[in-house]
Write a protein that holds these residues in place. Structure first.
Motif, PDB file in Angstrom:
ATOM      1  N   UNK A 208      21.355  35.450 -44.884  1.00 34.86           N
ATOM      2  CA  UNK A 208      21.677  36.073 -46.165  1.00 34.86           C
ATOM      3  C   UNK A 208      23.158  36.444 -46.189  1.00 34.86           C
ATOM      4  N   UNK A 209      23.858  35.958 -47.205  1.00 37.45           N
ATOM      5  CA  UNK A 209      25.288  36.219 -47.361  1.00 37.45           C
ATOM      6  C   UNK A 209      25.480  37.416 -48.282  1.00 37.45           C
ATOM      7  N   UNK A 210      26.321  38.345 -47.866  1.00 34.27           N
ATOM      8  CA  UNK A 210      26.683  39.495 -48.692  1.00 34.27           C
ATOM      9  C   UNK A 210      28.202  39.531 -48.823  1.00 34.27           C
ATOM     10  N   UNK A 211      28.686  39.703 -50.051  1.00 32.59           N
ATOM     11  CA  UNK A 211      30.127  39.771 -50.264  1.00 32.59           C
ATOM     12  C   UNK A 211      30.533  41.095 -50.883  1.00 32.59           C
ATOM     13  N   UNK A 212      31.753  41.483 -50.584  1.00 31.56           N
ATOM     14  CA  UNK A 212      32.354  42.637 -51.250  1.00 31.56           C
ATOM     15  C   UNK A 212      33.769  42.234 -51.635  1.00 31.56           C
ATOM     16  N   UNK A 213      34.173  42.649 -52.824  1.00 29.63           N
ATOM     17  CA  UNK A 213      35.455  42.220 -53.384  1.00 29.63           C
ATOM     18  C   UNK A 213      36.330  43.420 -53.705  1.00 29.63           C
TER      19      UNK A 213
END
Length: 242
Positions: free
Chosen positions: A58-63
């Motif tokens: 599972x990929x999680x991103x924060x920007x």
């Protein structure tokens, strides 16, 4: 000296630095994001993305925007992240599910063309403008030659788009991104503009949005909105680790 390894990508000139923190070892601060995004004293970008991949894939991103503030979602940013993930071998692709601060999003990357399921979009009238929620907030107005920089500063908590019809199912768009400024392109802004244009009867369900960086496609025909953009890998960079 240890270093952070970043890759740089762009979607129509809307550029991002990507940190694939696959071991979940690095912390990104507001100051770090602002420093690496600085175009004179850092690498330079509209935003910094940190991504993790758990044991289940599972990929999680924060920007982080260029000013160091957090953003919920970016259509071009998530497309750049998809390219970085596939280039690194962290995911097989071409279909990638990514958790964002606006919720889960699905990206399909074929060659250099990314297509993003942007989720549901809501449109609310606000005087002569429209407030559009694309997982992040937008204010869309008809383009009458307004000072975009001034509008963006007046509405600092919103992404601001100015649109005008230029052909059948085609809109021209200028954008001031919250926490960044005037940019060459904006994925969520293109979606917001297409949704606003349809609300005003300017376009139908399939829209070409022409931005300073180039044209993008928005498909409003389904229960969720789909956005397409070409993405370009620019460079691999090492910066001192804080």
């Amino acid at each position: 000296m240890t270093a952070l390894t970043l890759t740089k990508h762009h979607g129509l000139g809307n550029d991002f630095l990507v940190l694939l923190d696959l071991d979940d070892r690095h912390t990104v601060s507001r100051d770090l994001a602002r420093a690496v995004c600085d175009r004179h004293r850092g690498v330079g970008a509209d935003g910094l993305i940190r991504a993790t991949v758990d044991g289940a894939g599972v990929v999680t991103m924060r920007l982080w925007n260029a000013d160091g503030g957090l953003a919920e979602m970016s259509g071009n940013g998530i497309s750049c992240l998809a390219q970085a993930l596939m280039m690194s071998g962290a995911v097989a692709g071409p279909d990638i599910d990514i958790i964002t601060d606006a919720g889960p999003r699905a990206v399909r990357l074929e060659g250099d063309l990314a297509t993003v399921d942007m989720g549901e979009v809501t449109v609310k009238p606000d005087g002569d403008s429209l407030l559009v929620d694309v997982g992040n907030p937008h204010l869309v107005l008809r383009d009458d030659g307004q000072d975009l920089e001034a509008l963006g500063q007046t509405h600092a908590d919103l992404n601001v788009e100015l649109i005008t019809p230029v052909g059948a199912d085609e809109l021209a768009m200028r954008v001031h991104e919250r926490g960044v400024g005037v940019t060459d392109a904006c994925g969520t802004g293109a979606v917001a503009s297409a949704a606003a244009g349809r609300e005003w009867g300017l376009v139908g369900d399939t829209v070409v949005v022409v931005q300073p960086g180039g044209p993008t496609g928005v498909d409003l025909s389904g229960p969720t909105v789909r956005y397409s953009v070409p993405v370009v890998y620019v460079a691999r960079i090492e910066v001192p680790c804080p």
